[in-house]
Design a protein around this motif. Structure first.
Motif, PDB file in Angstrom:
ATOM      1  N   TYR A  72       0.891  -1.156   0.000  1.00  0.00           N
ATOM      2  CA  TYR A  72       0.000   0.000   0.000  1.00  0.00           C
ATOM      3  C   TYR A  72       0.931   1.208   0.000  1.00  0.00           C
ATOM      4  O   TYR A  72       1.461   1.601   1.040  1.00  0.00           O
ATOM      5  CB  TYR A  72      -0.899   0.005   1.231  1.00  0.00           C
ATOM      6  CG  TYR A  72      -1.863   1.159   1.259  1.00  0.00           C
ATOM      7  CD1 TYR A  72      -3.095   1.070   0.620  1.00  0.00           C
ATOM      8  CD2 TYR A  72      -1.533   2.352   1.897  1.00  0.00           C
ATOM      9  CE1 TYR A  72      -3.969   2.134   0.626  1.00  0.00           C
ATOM     10  CE2 TYR A  72      -2.403   3.417   1.905  1.00  0.00           C
ATOM     11  CZ  TYR A  72      -3.621   3.308   1.274  1.00  0.00           C
ATOM     12  OH  TYR A  72      -4.489   4.375   1.286  1.00  0.00           O
ATOM     13  N   ALA A  77       1.278  -4.698   3.275  1.00  0.00           N
ATOM     14  CA  ALA A  77      -0.123  -4.894   3.645  1.00  0.00           C
ATOM     15  C   ALA A  77      -0.529  -6.324   3.298  1.00  0.00           C
ATOM     16  O   ALA A  77       0.167  -7.027   2.571  1.00  0.00           O
ATOM     17  CB  ALA A  77      -1.018  -3.890   2.910  1.00  0.00           C
ATOM     18  N   ARG A  78      -1.668  -6.730   3.854  1.00  0.00           N
ATOM     19  CA  ARG A  78      -2.174  -8.065   3.574  1.00  0.00           C
ATOM     20  C   ARG A  78      -3.672  -7.986   3.299  1.00  0.00           C
ATOM     21  O   ARG A  78      -4.381  -7.207   3.928  1.00  0.00           O
ATOM     22  CB  ARG A  78      -1.923  -8.995   4.744  1.00  0.00           C
ATOM     23  CG  ARG A  78      -0.454  -9.254   5.002  1.00  0.00           C
ATOM     24  CD  ARG A  78      -0.251 -10.634   5.583  1.00  0.00           C
ATOM     25  NE  ARG A  78       1.152 -10.946   5.788  1.00  0.00           N
ATOM     26  CZ  ARG A  78       1.977 -11.339   4.837  1.00  0.00           C
ATOM     27  NH1 ARG A  78       1.530 -11.454   3.597  1.00  0.00           N
ATOM     28  NH2 ARG A  78       3.233 -11.621   5.110  1.00  0.00           N
ATOM     29  N   GLU A  79      -4.136  -8.836   2.373  1.00  0.00           N
ATOM     30  CA  GLU A  79      -5.559  -8.961   2.084  1.00  0.00           C
ATOM     31  C   GLU A  79      -6.029 -10.343   2.528  1.00  0.00           C
ATOM     32  O   GLU A  79      -5.427 -11.349   2.148  1.00  0.00           O
ATOM     33  CB  GLU A  79      -5.835  -8.764   0.595  1.00  0.00           C
ATOM     34  CG  GLU A  79      -5.644  -7.333   0.139  1.00  0.00           C
ATOM     35  CD  GLU A  79      -5.962  -7.141  -1.335  1.00  0.00           C
ATOM     36  OE1 GLU A  79      -6.178  -5.995  -1.733  1.00  0.00           O
ATOM     37  OE2 GLU A  79      -5.981  -8.148  -2.074  1.00  0.00           O
ATOM     38  N   PRO A  87     -12.773 -10.799  -0.860  1.00  0.00           N
ATOM     39  CA  PRO A  87     -12.019 -10.100   0.196  1.00  0.00           C
ATOM     40  C   PRO A  87     -12.889  -9.848   1.418  1.00  0.00           C
ATOM     41  O   PRO A  87     -14.060  -9.495   1.303  1.00  0.00           O
ATOM     42  CB  PRO A  87     -11.604  -8.796  -0.480  1.00  0.00           C
ATOM     43  CG  PRO A  87     -12.603  -8.586  -1.567  1.00  0.00           C
ATOM     44  CD  PRO A  87     -13.004  -9.956  -2.044  1.00  0.00           C
ATOM     45  N   GLN A  90      -8.485  -5.993   5.141  1.00  0.00           N
ATOM     46  CA  GLN A  90      -7.053  -5.911   4.923  1.00  0.00           C
ATOM     47  C   GLN A  90      -6.368  -5.371   6.162  1.00  0.00           C
ATOM     48  O   GLN A  90      -6.968  -4.626   6.952  1.00  0.00           O
ATOM     49  CB  GLN A  90      -6.703  -5.042   3.707  1.00  0.00           C
ATOM     50  CG  GLN A  90      -6.927  -3.571   3.893  1.00  0.00           C
ATOM     51  CD  GLN A  90      -6.312  -2.733   2.776  1.00  0.00           C
ATOM     52  OE1 GLN A  90      -5.844  -1.643   3.016  1.00  0.00           O
ATOM     53  NE2 GLN A  90      -6.312  -3.252   1.554  1.00  0.00           N
ATOM     54  N   ARG A  92      -2.699  -3.458   7.428  1.00  0.00           N
ATOM     55  CA  ARG A  92      -1.592  -2.678   6.888  1.00  0.00           C
ATOM     56  C   ARG A  92      -0.645  -2.283   8.007  1.00  0.00           C
ATOM     57  O   ARG A  92      -1.075  -1.806   9.057  1.00  0.00           O
ATOM     58  CB  ARG A  92      -2.138  -1.435   6.180  1.00  0.00           C
ATOM     59  CG  ARG A  92      -1.086  -0.650   5.445  1.00  0.00           C
ATOM     60  CD  ARG A  92      -1.706   0.268   4.413  1.00  0.00           C
ATOM     61  NE  ARG A  92      -2.369   1.423   4.994  1.00  0.00           N
ATOM     62  CZ  ARG A  92      -3.657   1.694   4.864  1.00  0.00           C
ATOM     63  NH1 ARG A  92      -4.440   0.866   4.199  1.00  0.00           N
ATOM     64  NH2 ARG A  92      -4.180   2.770   5.399  1.00  0.00           N
ATOM     65  N   PRO A 107     -12.196  -3.531   2.729  1.00  0.00           N
ATOM     66  CA  PRO A 107     -11.712  -3.146   1.398  1.00  0.00           C
ATOM     67  C   PRO A 107     -12.401  -1.874   0.904  1.00  0.00           C
ATOM     68  O   PRO A 107     -13.621  -1.764   0.944  1.00  0.00           O
ATOM     69  CB  PRO A 107     -12.088  -4.352   0.522  1.00  0.00           C
ATOM     70  CG  PRO A 107     -12.213  -5.492   1.475  1.00  0.00           C
ATOM     71  CD  PRO A 107     -12.727  -4.905   2.745  1.00  0.00           C
TER      72      PRO A 107
END
Length: 232
Positions: A72, A77-79, A87, A90, A92, A107
């Motif tokens: 990001y 970051a991770r989703e 999704p 997330q 971060r 999201p």
């Protein structure tokens, strides 16, 4: 059958520290554990894989969540996605890792914080959020829940546990059966000698498995990995 599915035939000891929650707790009503559930978090060892982690159900080896790494801006970051690929939220990393290591948001929503994720005394974590499972008739101030996450190590393995109002709801530890080797004789907190570990994640009945995934992935990134989250 995968090598991991083969383990499902072996008996697994019940985590006696976990008890059913009288009131379900979570941020995703569709992922509340309907019974005490054992999951495992599998890291991808291929750095080119788009899915950095997969969380599977121990008993049948079915996928529950996938977690992808990305950037990001300049921030890792991770989703988090459900089994269908949709999704969920997330996380971060922040520049204040010593105080507030993650921001957790839905999201496309940069305003609302889904979970307030903070470091508290003695390196423990506290996650605060509105309980999506609370009755609507209850005042919003009473809907707020704190989950405390603390280290839980022994001579044989490393891990952590989470509690809600003093009741243990989550147990995360290195999998002795699934990891080929476990690091030995390392200094506490030293991840430089640690290969990426498969983690067992025990979730109490009534607790949100997606929230368990958030905690397990953060532990995997910070305690059980040789490198920080990828920047993609």
């Amino acid at each position: 059958m995968s090598v991991y599915a083969a383990f499902s035939a072996a008996p697994v000891s019940v985590n006696k520290g976990l008890k059913k929650l009288s009131q379900p707790v979570g941020i995703r009503p569709d992922h509340i554990a309907s019974e005490e559930t054992l999951l495992y978090l599998k890291p991808q060892y291929d750095h080119r894989s788009p899915n950095e982690y997969t969380i599977k159900r121990y008993w049948d080896d079915s996928d529950i969540f996938t977690i992808t790494g990305h950037k990001y801006g300049d921030t890792p970051a991770r989703e988090f996605r459900d089994a269908s690929g949709l999704p969920m939220f997330q996380s971060r990393a922040t520049s204040l890792a010593w105080k507030r290591p993650l921001r957790v948001r839905l999201p496309g929503n940069e305003e609302a914080e889904l979970v307030d994720f903070r470091v508290v005394a003695n390196g423990a974590y506290k996650l605060s959020f509105r309980n999506a499972m609370a009755p609507e008739v209850v005042e919003k101030s009473y809907n707020m829940i704190d989950v405390e996450v603390r280290d839980m190590d022994s001579a044989a393995w490393s891990g952590c546990s989470a509690t809600v109002r003093g009741q243990k709801v989550l147990d995360i530890r290195e999998s002795i059966s699934m990891n080929r080797t476990l690091p030995k004789g390392r200094a506490k907190g030293d991840i430089s000698l640690m290969p990426r570990q498969i983690l067992e994640v025990s979730v109490a009945e009534g607790f949100d498995m997606s929230l368990a995934a958030l905690i397990a992935v953060h532990m995997a990134d910070t305690r059980f990995s040789t490198a920080p989250p990828p920047r993609r």
